[in-house]
Design an enzyme around this catalytic site. Structure first.
Site, short mmCIF file in Angstrom:
data_model
loop_
_atom_site.label_atom_id
_atom_site.label_comp_id
_atom_site.label_asym_id
_atom_site.label_seq_id
_atom_site.Cartn_x
_atom_site.Cartn_y
_atom_site.Cartn_z
N CYS A 32 63.39 -57.55 90.25
CA CYS A 32 62.18 -56.76 89.99
C CYS A 32 61.03 -57.21 90.89
O CYS A 32 60.76 -58.41 91.01
CB CYS A 32 61.77 -56.89 88.52
SG CYS A 32 60.26 -55.98 88.11
N CYS A 38 54.54 -60.55 85.95
CA CYS A 38 54.74 -59.91 84.65
C CYS A 38 55.32 -60.91 83.66
O CYS A 38 56.28 -61.63 83.96
CB CYS A 38 55.68 -58.71 84.80
SG CYS A 38 56.09 -57.91 83.25
N CYS A 41 59.53 -60.75 81.79
CA CYS A 41 60.76 -61.45 82.21
C CYS A 41 60.40 -62.79 82.84
O CYS A 41 59.51 -62.86 83.68
CB CYS A 41 61.53 -60.61 83.24
SG CYS A 41 62.16 -59.05 82.61
N GLN A 231 66.81 -52.10 66.60
CA GLN A 231 67.32 -53.17 67.44
C GLN A 231 67.05 -52.82 68.90
O GLN A 231 67.16 -51.67 69.31
CB GLN A 231 68.81 -53.40 67.19
CG GLN A 231 69.14 -53.92 65.81
CD GLN A 231 68.61 -55.33 65.56
OE1 GLN A 231 68.29 -56.08 66.48
NE2 GLN A 231 68.51 -55.70 64.28
N PHE A 260 65.55 -56.91 54.10
CA PHE A 260 64.82 -56.57 55.33
C PHE A 260 65.63 -55.49 56.07
O PHE A 260 65.91 -55.59 57.26
CB PHE A 260 64.60 -57.80 56.21
CG PHE A 260 63.94 -58.96 55.51
CD1 PHE A 260 62.56 -59.04 55.41
CD2 PHE A 260 64.70 -59.97 54.92
CE1 PHE A 260 61.95 -60.11 54.74
CE2 PHE A 260 64.12 -61.03 54.27
CZ PHE A 260 62.74 -61.11 54.18
N ASP A 327 67.99 -59.81 57.58
CA ASP A 327 67.56 -59.71 58.99
C ASP A 327 66.04 -59.59 59.02
O ASP A 327 65.49 -58.51 59.20
CB ASP A 327 68.23 -58.49 59.63
CG ASP A 327 67.87 -58.34 61.10
OD1 ASP A 327 67.21 -59.22 61.66
OD2 ASP A 327 68.25 -57.30 61.69
N CYS A 353 65.93 -62.80 65.34
CA CYS A 353 65.53 -62.77 66.75
C CYS A 353 64.78 -64.03 67.14
O CYS A 353 64.26 -64.12 68.24
CB CYS A 353 64.68 -61.54 67.02
SG CYS A 353 63.12 -61.52 66.12
#
Length: 391
Positions: A32, A38, A41, A231, A260, A327, A353
């Site tokens: 990229c 940025c 990432c 997701q 959740f 979750d 996550c």
């Protein structure tokens, strides 16, 4: 690499690169043009083999800090152009519109021309949203630039776009947004006012709905609320569903709790084989799940609205479940994990996550007598130092 150590951040310290002594053999050219500026990432320069190992290490390190040493499976790696839910930040000033993601280790917005992780449809919005934002009276810059956000979700029926604006759009702006949706074939465009809490953003109002934004879970179509939780990638969702289904299939016969539950990512596939109680604090998500279950005539699925952080299912409420899935958001589910740890539910599946809060919650479960049989890292957040996991 030579670095200068800075202030404490999280579990470690921030550092800036002073110079390179030698380049690692697994270092590669980032794909990229915005990489390095940025903040979306941070790992595009890492070669594929090393990258997969580092993702796995994020999870093993978090577990080790809680004294947990299970065998962690190989990382399920994501692909470029898969991210189907993205929030961009924008700023309209006298000089024009900036739209993109925050700068690495800063708040300034990097004006993106491309996004390598987003789906092509979402990446294409960068130009069209920038063009539309420049015409909106609700974003007219005064003495200070007008800040806004663009949340985009790629559903099965098209893009669902939600704008966070500093003030309500008047009729002229609503007409401009309707033309925007028509020109770029968007399923729906909504707006809302800013909110200080990312977990519970302000309620969004649809401006134009050309098609219902729909996503199917377990063959059941769900009409998504604006900016609904989904997701991050379809492949990541499929991996989580497969791991959950396999674990629940090994449980004794009986009902299943999905805590959740959101709009039914896991509840609806499980309802094909089991009686399911789905619980979530988001009223719009539970309403969408309930409506989908009714339409599909899934009489074995009950959806309940409840703030599980404040009122976890506990005590006798957990009796009789053959399996339980949870979750939670990134903050984890400490109160709920403590309640589960005292239960006699045979099989529990935890999805998260955030490795740190997942490890904390798993420590609570293990202290209550559970043992980790399987844990899988799932790379839904490509080229970032984040990892999804299912245990």
């Amino acid at each position: 690499m030579r670095v200068r150590v800075g202030e404490k951040r999280g579990d470690g310290f921030a550092a800036s690169i002073v110079g390179f002594i030698a380049r690692a053999p697994d270092r590669r050219q980032p794909p990229c043009p915005h990489f390095g500026q940025c903040g979306g990432c941070a790992w595009q320069h890492i070669g594929e083999q090393r990258y997969a190992g580092l993702k796995r290490e994020l999870l093993t390190a978090a577990l080790a800090r809680q004294g947990l040493t299970p065998v962690v499976e190989a990382t399920r790696i994501g692909m470029p152009g898969e991210r189907r839910r993205v929030r961009f930040s924008g700023l309209r000033a006298a000089r024009g519109v900036t739209l993109g993601l925050s700068m690495r280790a800063g708040h300034e917005i990097v004006d993106l021309t491309v996004c390598s992780v987003a789906t092509p449809g979402i990446a294409a919005l960068l130009h069209s949203c920038r063009e539309t934002a420049a015409t909106l009276d609700a974003l007219s810059p005064g003495r200070k630039p007008a800040a806004f956000q663009v949340a985009a979700t790629e559903s099965d029926t098209g893009l669902d776009v939600t704008l966070t604006l500093p003030r309500a759009p008047a009729l002229a702006d609503r007409e401009r947004l309707a033309r925007f949706a028509q020109r770029y074939d968007l399923a729906r465009v909504s707006w809302r006012l800013p909110s200080g809490d990312d977990e519970t953003p302000a309620t969004a109002e649809p401006v134009v709905e050309r098609r219902k934004p729909v996503v199917a879970f377990g063959g059941v179509s769900v009409e998504l609320p604006p900016d609904a939780f989904l997701q991050a990638t379809a492949s990541g969702q499929a991996a989580i569903q497969e791991i959950v289904a396999r674990a629940v299939a090994a449980a004794p016969k009986g009902k299943v709790a999905d805590l959740f539950a959101g709009c039914g990512t896991l509840s609806l596939p499980l309802a094909g084989e089991r009686t399911v109680l789905a619980v979530d604090g988001d009223a719009a998500a539970i309403a969408a799940l309930s409506a989908a279950a009714r339409k599909a005539r899934l009489n074995n699925l009950k959806a309940e609205r409840r703030d599980l952080s404040r009122r976890p299912l506990a005590g006798g409420e957990l009796d009789g479940f053959a399996a339980l899935v949870f979750d939670p958001p990134r903050a984890g589910a400490l109160a709920q994990a403590r309640a589960i740890a005292t239960s006699s539910i045979p099989v529990v599946v935890a999805v998260s996550c955030d490795p740190a809060t997942l490890a904390r919650d798993l420590r609570v479960l293990c202290d209550g007598g559970y043992a980790i049989e399987r844990i899988v890292p799932i790379d839904q957040f490509l080229w970032s130092p984040r990892i999804e996991a299912a245990a």
